[in-house]
Design a protein around this motif. Sequence first.
Motif, PDB file in Angstrom:
ATOM      1  N   MET A  30       0.837  -1.200   0.000  1.00 10.49           N
ATOM      2  CA  MET A  30       0.000   0.000   0.000  1.00 10.49           C
ATOM      3  C   MET A  30       0.866   1.242   0.000  1.00 10.49           C
ATOM      4  O   MET A  30       0.656   2.165   0.769  1.00 10.49           O
ATOM      5  CB  MET A  30      -0.901  -0.028   1.229  1.00 10.49           C
ATOM      6  CG  MET A  30      -2.103  -0.897   1.063  1.00 10.49           C
ATOM      7  SD  MET A  30      -3.143  -0.733   2.456  1.00 10.49           S
ATOM      8  CE  MET A  30      -2.826  -2.268   3.272  1.00 10.49           C
ATOM      9  N   SER A  31       1.873   1.199  -0.781  1.00 11.95           N
ATOM     10  CA  SER A  31       2.811   2.302  -0.659  1.00 11.95           C
ATOM     11  C   SER A  31       2.564   3.412  -1.656  1.00 11.95           C
ATOM     12  O   SER A  31       3.047   4.496  -1.503  1.00 11.95           O
ATOM     13  CB  SER A  31       4.225   1.776  -0.837  1.00 11.95           C
ATOM     14  OG  SER A  31       4.331   1.222  -2.130  1.00 11.95           O
ATOM     15  N   SER A  32       1.854   3.133  -2.696  1.00 14.42           N
ATOM     16  CA  SER A  32       1.783   4.156  -3.731  1.00 14.42           C
ATOM     17  C   SER A  32       0.458   4.907  -3.707  1.00 14.42           C
ATOM     18  O   SER A  32      -0.517   4.462  -3.127  1.00 14.42           O
ATOM     19  CB  SER A  32       2.006   3.526  -5.082  1.00 14.42           C
ATOM     20  OG  SER A  32       1.122   2.450  -5.222  1.00 14.42           O
ATOM     21  N   LEU A  33       0.495   6.017  -4.378  1.00 12.26           N
ATOM     22  CA  LEU A  33      -0.695   6.867  -4.413  1.00 12.26           C
ATOM     23  C   LEU A  33      -1.571   6.395  -5.562  1.00 12.26           C
ATOM     24  O   LEU A  33      -1.195   6.477  -6.719  1.00 12.26           O
ATOM     25  CB  LEU A  33      -0.246   8.304  -4.644  1.00 12.26           C
ATOM     26  CG  LEU A  33      -1.319   9.368  -4.769  1.00 12.26           C
ATOM     27  CD1 LEU A  33      -2.112   9.442  -3.483  1.00 12.26           C
ATOM     28  CD2 LEU A  33      -0.704  10.699  -5.062  1.00 12.26           C
ATOM     29  N   HIS A  34      -2.735   5.842  -5.199  1.00 13.20           N
ATOM     30  CA  HIS A  34      -3.566   5.255  -6.252  1.00 13.20           C
ATOM     31  C   HIS A  34      -4.431   6.293  -6.923  1.00 13.20           C
ATOM     32  O   HIS A  34      -5.647   6.249  -6.819  1.00 13.20           O
ATOM     33  CB  HIS A  34      -4.513   4.228  -5.672  1.00 13.20           C
ATOM     34  CG  HIS A  34      -3.839   3.146  -4.924  1.00 13.20           C
ATOM     35  ND1 HIS A  34      -2.695   2.540  -5.336  1.00 13.20           N
ATOM     36  CD2 HIS A  34      -4.175   2.554  -3.773  1.00 13.20           C
ATOM     37  CE1 HIS A  34      -2.372   1.617  -4.482  1.00 13.20           C
ATOM     38  NE2 HIS A  34      -3.233   1.619  -3.524  1.00 13.20           N
ATOM     39  N   THR A  35      -3.883   7.257  -7.564  1.00  7.17           N
ATOM     40  CA  THR A  35      -4.783   8.164  -8.248  1.00  7.17           C
ATOM     41  C   THR A  35      -4.358   8.272  -9.695  1.00  7.17           C
ATOM     42  O   THR A  35      -3.182   8.192 -10.027  1.00  7.17           O
ATOM     43  CB  THR A  35      -4.829   9.553  -7.573  1.00  7.17           C
ATOM     44  OG1 THR A  35      -5.429  10.445  -8.473  1.00  7.17           O
ATOM     45  CG2 THR A  35      -3.455  10.034  -7.206  1.00  7.17           C
ATOM     46  N   HIS A  36      -5.322   8.420 -10.545  1.00  2.00           N
ATOM     47  CA  HIS A  36      -5.029   8.503 -11.972  1.00  2.00           C
ATOM     48  C   HIS A  36      -5.028   9.951 -12.423  1.00  2.00           C
ATOM     49  O   HIS A  36      -5.099  10.219 -13.597  1.00  2.00           O
ATOM     50  CB  HIS A  36      -6.080   7.715 -12.762  1.00  2.00           C
ATOM     51  CG  HIS A  36      -6.016   6.262 -12.472  1.00  2.00           C
ATOM     52  ND1 HIS A  36      -5.401   5.358 -13.292  1.00  2.00           N
ATOM     53  CD2 HIS A  36      -6.444   5.553 -11.408  1.00  2.00           C
ATOM     54  CE1 HIS A  36      -5.480   4.153 -12.768  1.00  2.00           C
ATOM     55  NE2 HIS A  36      -6.112   4.250 -11.632  1.00  2.00           N
ATOM     56  N   PRO A  87      -2.836  12.817 -11.718  1.00  2.00           N
ATOM     57  CA  PRO A  87      -1.746  13.629 -11.181  1.00  2.00           C
ATOM     58  C   PRO A  87      -1.711  15.025 -11.786  1.00  2.00           C
ATOM     59  O   PRO A  87      -1.067  15.912 -11.262  1.00  2.00           O
ATOM     60  CB  PRO A  87      -0.500  12.844 -11.588  1.00  2.00           C
ATOM     61  CG  PRO A  87      -0.906  12.071 -12.779  1.00  2.00           C
ATOM     62  CD  PRO A  87      -2.354  11.792 -12.636  1.00  2.00           C
ATOM     63  N   THR A 123       4.065   6.789   7.149  1.00  2.00           N
ATOM     64  CA  THR A 123       4.232   7.651   5.959  1.00  2.00           C
ATOM     65  C   THR A 123       3.482   7.084   4.751  1.00  2.00           C
ATOM     66  O   THR A 123       4.036   6.920   3.668  1.00  2.00           O
ATOM     67  CB  THR A 123       5.725   7.870   5.580  1.00  2.00           C
ATOM     68  OG1 THR A 123       6.331   6.607   5.369  1.00  2.00           O
ATOM     69  CG2 THR A 123       6.458   8.638   6.634  1.00  2.00           C
ATOM     70  N   ARG A 133       1.001   6.777   1.600  1.00  2.00           N
ATOM     71  CA  ARG A 133       0.609   7.686   0.536  1.00  2.00           C
ATOM     72  C   ARG A 133      -0.700   7.277  -0.128  1.00  2.00           C
ATOM     73  O   ARG A 133      -1.365   8.089  -0.749  1.00  2.00           O
ATOM     74  CB  ARG A 133       1.698   7.734  -0.536  1.00  2.00           C
ATOM     75  CG  ARG A 133       2.991   8.308  -0.021  1.00  2.00           C
ATOM     76  CD  ARG A 133       3.990   8.413  -1.150  1.00  2.00           C
ATOM     77  NE  ARG A 133       4.183   7.115  -1.779  1.00  2.00           N
ATOM     78  CZ  ARG A 133       4.676   6.941  -3.001  1.00  2.00           C
ATOM     79  NH1 ARG A 133       5.000   7.974  -3.735  1.00  2.00           N
ATOM     80  NH2 ARG A 133       4.858   5.733  -3.499  1.00  2.00           N
ATOM     81  N   HIS A 139      -8.461   0.729  -6.391  1.00  2.00           N
ATOM     82  CA  HIS A 139      -7.363   0.315  -5.518  1.00  2.00           C
ATOM     83  C   HIS A 139      -7.604   0.726  -4.067  1.00  2.00           C
ATOM     84  O   HIS A 139      -7.190   0.031  -3.145  1.00  2.00           O
ATOM     85  CB  HIS A 139      -6.039   0.930  -5.992  1.00  2.00           C
ATOM     86  CG  HIS A 139      -5.643   0.469  -7.344  1.00  2.00           C
ATOM     87  ND1 HIS A 139      -5.628  -0.847  -7.694  1.00  2.00           N
ATOM     88  CD2 HIS A 139      -5.274   1.158  -8.451  1.00  2.00           C
ATOM     89  CE1 HIS A 139      -5.252  -0.971  -8.951  1.00  2.00           C
ATOM     90  NE2 HIS A 139      -5.035   0.230  -9.444  1.00  2.00           N
ATOM     91  N   HIS A 175      -9.794  -1.812  -2.708  1.00  2.00           N
ATOM     92  CA  HIS A 175      -9.041  -3.055  -2.496  1.00  2.00           C
ATOM     93  C   HIS A 175      -8.228  -2.955  -1.201  1.00  2.00           C
ATOM     94  O   HIS A 175      -8.233  -3.871  -0.376  1.00  2.00           O
ATOM     95  CB  HIS A 175      -8.122  -3.308  -3.700  1.00  2.00           C
ATOM     96  CG  HIS A 175      -7.478  -4.657  -3.664  1.00  2.00           C
ATOM     97  ND1 HIS A 175      -6.357  -4.964  -4.380  1.00  2.00           N
ATOM     98  CD2 HIS A 175      -7.784  -5.777  -2.975  1.00  2.00           C
ATOM     99  CE1 HIS A 175      -6.011  -6.219  -4.134  1.00  2.00           C
ATOM    100  NE2 HIS A 175      -6.868  -6.737  -3.286  1.00  2.00           N
ATOM    101  N   ARG A 194       5.641  16.963  -2.010  1.00  2.00           N
ATOM    102  CA  ARG A 194       4.867  16.039  -1.162  1.00  2.00           C
ATOM    103  C   ARG A 194       5.637  14.806  -0.712  1.00  2.00           C
ATOM    104  O   ARG A 194       5.382  14.265   0.354  1.00  2.00           O
ATOM    105  CB  ARG A 194       3.587  15.639  -1.870  1.00  2.00           C
ATOM    106  CG  ARG A 194       3.828  14.852  -3.159  1.00  2.00           C
ATOM    107  CD  ARG A 194       2.522  14.544  -3.856  1.00  2.00           C
ATOM    108  NE  ARG A 194       2.744  13.720  -5.015  1.00  2.00           N
ATOM    109  CZ  ARG A 194       2.859  14.177  -6.258  1.00  2.00           C
ATOM    110  NH1 ARG A 194       2.760  15.473  -6.481  1.00  2.00           N
ATOM    111  NH2 ARG A 194       3.047  13.360  -7.249  1.00  2.00           N
ATOM    112  N   ASP A 195       6.565  14.346  -1.557  1.00  2.00           N
ATOM    113  CA  ASP A 195       7.234  13.090  -1.203  1.00  2.00           C
ATOM    114  C   ASP A 195       8.567  13.282  -0.509  1.00  2.00           C
ATOM    115  O   ASP A 195       9.225  12.313  -0.153  1.00  2.00           O
ATOM    116  CB  ASP A 195       7.417  12.234  -2.454  1.00  2.00           C
ATOM    117  CG  ASP A 195       6.086  11.643  -2.891  1.00  2.00           C
ATOM    118  OD1 ASP A 195       5.230  11.452  -2.008  1.00  2.00           O
ATOM    119  OD2 ASP A 195       5.901  11.409  -4.087  1.00  2.00           O
ATOM    120  N   GLN A 212       9.014  11.593   2.841  1.00  2.00           N
ATOM    121  CA  GLN A 212       8.871  10.141   2.954  1.00  2.00           C
ATOM    122  C   GLN A 212      10.103   9.487   3.560  1.00  2.00           C
ATOM    123  O   GLN A 212      10.037   8.360   4.012  1.00  2.00           O
ATOM    124  CB  GLN A 212       8.603   9.534   1.573  1.00  2.00           C
ATOM    125  CG  GLN A 212       7.308   9.992   0.936  1.00  2.00           C
ATOM    126  CD  GLN A 212       6.105   9.435   1.650  1.00  2.00           C
ATOM    127  OE1 GLN A 212       6.087   8.282   2.021  1.00  2.00           O
ATOM    128  NE2 GLN A 212       5.095  10.246   1.856  1.00  2.00           N
TER     129      GLN A 212
END
Lengths: 444, 488
Positions: free
Chosen positions: A1-7, A9, A83, A85, A276, A279, A425-426, A429
Amino acid sequence: MSSLHTHAPHLTREEILAGTSKPVAAWIRTACLVLSAIGLLAFVAGLFLAPDRAWQSLHFNWLMFTTVSSAGVMFVAVQRITTARWSRTVIRFLEGYVAWLPVAFVILLLLVSVGKGHIFPWTHEPIPGPEKQLYLGNTLFFTLRVLGVYAILTALSVWYIYTCVRLDVGHSPEGGAKWARSLRERMRRGFRDERREIHSTHSLQGKLAVVLGFAFVFGWIVLAWDLSMSLDPHFFSTMYGWWVFMSGWVAMLASFTLLTMAWRRHLRRDDLITEHHFHDLGKLCFAFTAFWGYITFGQYLVIWYGNISEETHWMRLRLMDPWKGLTLSVVALMFVLPFFGLLSRAAKVYLPTMALFATCTVVGLWLHRYLEIYPSIYGAAANLPFGVWELAIGLGCLGLWGLCYIAFMDAFPRMRVTLITSPYRDEVQVPVDPKTMEPLPAHE
Amino acid sequence: MAASAKPVDARDIEVLHRPNIASADVQLPAVRDYEQVDREISATLSPTAAWYIGLFTAVGFLLIGIAAWMYQIYSGLGVAGYNPPVMWGVYIITFVFWVGIGHAGTLISAILYLFRAGFRTTIYRCAEAMTVFAVMTAGLFPILHLGRPWKFFWLIPYPNWRYIWPNFKSPLVWDVFAILTYLTVSTTFLYIGLIPDIAVLRDRERNPIRRRIYGVLSLGWRNSDREWRHFARAYLFLAAFSTPLVLSVHSVVSFDFAMGLPPGWHTTIFPPYFVAGAIFSGIGMVFTIIIPLRKWFRLQHYVTLNHLDAAAKLCLFTSLVVGCAYMVEWFIAWYSGLQVEQDYFWNRIFGQWWWASAILYTCNMVLPLSLFSQKLRRNTTWLFILSIFINIGMWFERFVIVIPSLSHEFEPWQWSGYRPTWVDYAILAGSFGWFSMWFLLFIKQFPVIAIAEVKEIVKPRLKKPHDHGIDVAGQHLAFERETPGEHE
């Protein structure tokens, strides 16, 4: 679950703010108002007709809504600790849970002052042993302890969410519910450049999240002893505190999933709230359902096997009529159905099944809280003391909770726009040097 | 174990200072390409003089343990420090200690894999191998504890000719199932993860016999898409399958105590508290092993400070969970109003066993609080020292659980003491020898860092953009085009 699930950006901050600011439908607000009114009426009527039941019902409903709300804020803090995202576009839906906590403080004040005699059997029955006499029988100690612990928990929760919201309000154009205008102004005051604010907020939140974690765990352990386990002063279980707040945790995740679905429908932002997310939420619901099953069974097995009267009577009572049916329902609703139901990925991302099992968990927790309180008061009763008081006051709390939540969500940005759109933003991290904001060397 | 890999060169040092990250995953700024990964990690396999010294020392300790055991078999269990009613001593304490150590491996390799925690990548192989060998060590102790150790197979439920079955109501029998299952699954998990790496070794190996052995062990791995697809599925499945086992094994071990009624044992919090303690001790042991290892093998740019920092946070978290459980136990013992419990806790903390409790609480609750400091989390010397304290603390935790309860039960006429003998100490030392021997043998046959997984986070050099969302510069494309399988 580490990534930003958005389409999405490419969206700007203003676009996200504008695209997610649609006010909550009037009928929902009205429904919450009506439910609150029903609950209030039932409670007031109950004070005259069946005062014990009215207070007891308010008590178990308080436990239900407050453990879930407090767990919600704690989960927000966990996002900082890990942390995370993945949750940036949805976590504000959970941050709104904080709005219930101050209201719950007022209700708690009533419960431990006016309602105490109606709720806790040990106020009018002999308390076994000098230890419990000291711990429960001393009114001042009991009241100050409960209120103090809860006040600390609430203050830290509000502070934490304030820091989250401030980061989004800081540079955003004014907008949102009127009641929070001065609050938003206050957030904008002294707001420096974005990069500096992201770093300093991250740093502050790191400390706050840990302190809140301590307050949450130790606070709810003490509150679980005082407000739930002590209903039966003969009973004790070391697992009890963990069991109470972790059950609230599961229902928090389930209700968060349900609300995320509702927000997605309402805002029509399938690009920001994606499959996601469901999920991931489904996986969390599944994992903590399994965890609830584990600690519940662990506690039960140790008590059953040990077979000593101080412990078994508590379990035995709940496995006798009239409570047995509800106890088994809780096991089915909080473990069997969601556990087997949410095993597959398909069930997690297909919203109707996810909604069904999340609802099972939430209803299951409501009955769970009922069973913590009522059997200890009524013992082996002839009939199940469950009826209009429990339902109406439960609905009233739901309505009131909804009003608080809507008030929060209408007052502040619905998403963590800064952390979705900022080019910085990152940076936070990884461990950074607080002065230069540059990453620390990866190795010696 | 002298340096066997290529030392970090000046160019690498330069890269260290660039902002090393744009993602939550812990990255490896000084690792440039696949060839470097193959070269540096497989270089750790060549034996050195220091390694031989280490191995002989380990075998020496093992022989001491074996000799003591033979003496014990010859003379009877009386030579161990048992003192009725304290009939569980160092062997059971050490058994629980090693089972606990065995938890971090699967936690790091399976649970953190499911959570997509990037910092596991370069430490999980080491932790997994540690798990398998720790469980192998733990499994010896119930046998050592038997008067007639050659009858140990009676615990296995096969219908023998006398129609005697083990007592299925006994938690000790549950242990047999739980631990054997855990050993089987964690060994399988270790092996599955090793397959692509063994293929790398096979391709680099010049000795024909070793090459053939690696060839068989790698199951003919050819690095095809199809193989990777199956591999990813199998790995994910095993991770999901191992996760409940992490919880179940130490819960069942905790039932060995919690199902009994002696004061201090019968408490409902034991299952999750044992699991948290096990993970805590396991991470402690991971630090004890990996900090010297990364230095000896010059792998500091693989197991970076960011990895250790993150693992130290996990260590701190489990320490806090365990600390919380201790405090809950104290309170409930007082609140219960049961004189036996109260008296027992008093005796445990302030009376006869105060020194053991003091060691336990200092090592497990107080010293790990230092990990709140980022500076100390990134100080490898302190982490190593702390990890030794954690190992000691966790051994004493089990001591404090086992001995004070048995020596201070319900009837005052039963109260007694306990003092381990040289046989106990020799066998304890032997267990460390046995564990270290296997670990040292492992690190010279297989890579201690997962080559395949490291390659996943190193930029590939491509002639054209790759199907899986990787551009020519080796950058993963943003957002929806993520690493394949990430969302499965």
